[in-house]
Design a protein around this motif. Sequence first.
Motif, mmCIF file in Angstrom:
data_model
loop_
_atom_site.group_PDB
_atom_site.id
_atom_site.type_symbol
_atom_site.label_atom_id
_atom_site.label_comp_id
_atom_site.label_asym_id
_atom_site.label_seq_id
_atom_site.Cartn_x
_atom_site.Cartn_y
_atom_site.Cartn_z
ATOM 1 N N THR A 163 -12.735 -2.417 5.954
ATOM 2 C CA THR A 163 -11.398 -1.923 5.624
ATOM 3 C C THR A 163 -10.408 -3.086 5.624
ATOM 4 O OG1 THR A 163 -10.837 -1.577 7.935
ATOM 5 C CG2 THR A 163 -11.922 0.264 6.786
ATOM 6 N N ALA B 106 0.838 -1.206 0.000
ATOM 7 C CA ALA B 106 0.000 0.000 0.000
ATOM 8 C C ALA B 106 0.872 1.255 0.000
ATOM 9 C CB ALA B 106 -0.937 -0.008 1.210
ATOM 10 N N GLN C 286 -10.078 3.127 4.849
ATOM 11 C CA GLN C 286 -10.670 3.100 3.504
ATOM 12 C C GLN C 286 -11.388 1.772 3.248
ATOM 13 O OE1 GLN C 286 -10.644 5.648 1.152
ATOM 14 N NE2 GLN C 286 -12.084 4.324 0.104
ATOM 15 N N ARG D 137 0.237 7.401 4.498
ATOM 16 C CA ARG D 137 -0.964 7.243 3.661
ATOM 17 C C ARG D 137 -1.432 5.785 3.653
ATOM 18 N NH1 ARG D 137 0.632 10.704 -1.641
ATOM 19 N NH2 ARG D 137 0.210 12.762 -0.789
ATOM 20 N N TRP E 246 -5.061 4.394 4.817
ATOM 21 C CA TRP E 246 -5.850 3.534 3.936
ATOM 22 C C TRP E 246 -6.196 2.221 4.652
ATOM 23 C CZ3 TRP E 246 -4.573 -1.385 2.362
ATOM 24 C CH2 TRP E 246 -5.469 -1.972 1.470
ATOM 25 N N ALA F 101 0.620 4.137 -2.592
ATOM 26 C CA ALA F 101 0.106 5.419 -2.107
ATOM 27 C C ALA F 101 1.181 6.499 -2.044
ATOM 28 C CB ALA F 101 -0.515 5.238 -0.725
#
Length: 122
Positions: A96, A70, A87, A79, A83, A74
């Motif tokens: 998530t 990730a 997210q 970040r 996420w 990202a």
Amino acid sequence: MPNALNMAATGFADERSPFLSVGRVTALLGVTNSELAKLIGVARNTLAAKSGARKVDQALSPVVRILAMAAEMAGDESRAAIWFKHQPIPGWAGKTAYDLVSEGKSDKVLAYLEAVRSGVYA
């Protein structure tokens, strides 16, 4: 696992041992040792026990792989952590990556990230 991902995941290594750093992961995710233990499915005491290092390493490995992948996508680890925790992943009813990992579905998160990287969900 691609070499770039292996290199990114090595950033989670503990400098004083051959294992992954629990402290580094808890700091990045902003969780307590108890929360991390619950997330990866080990007893909280196992996180601190030298005898549990191999078990913790094995349980923590998918989380580190997810965070490394990730972060690569990202642009940075903070970040990636946001996420991971906040997210929702499409197709998982608002869950998530954190939720899915806590349910033992790290493989589904990794498959999703691979698909995104390949342009399937782009």
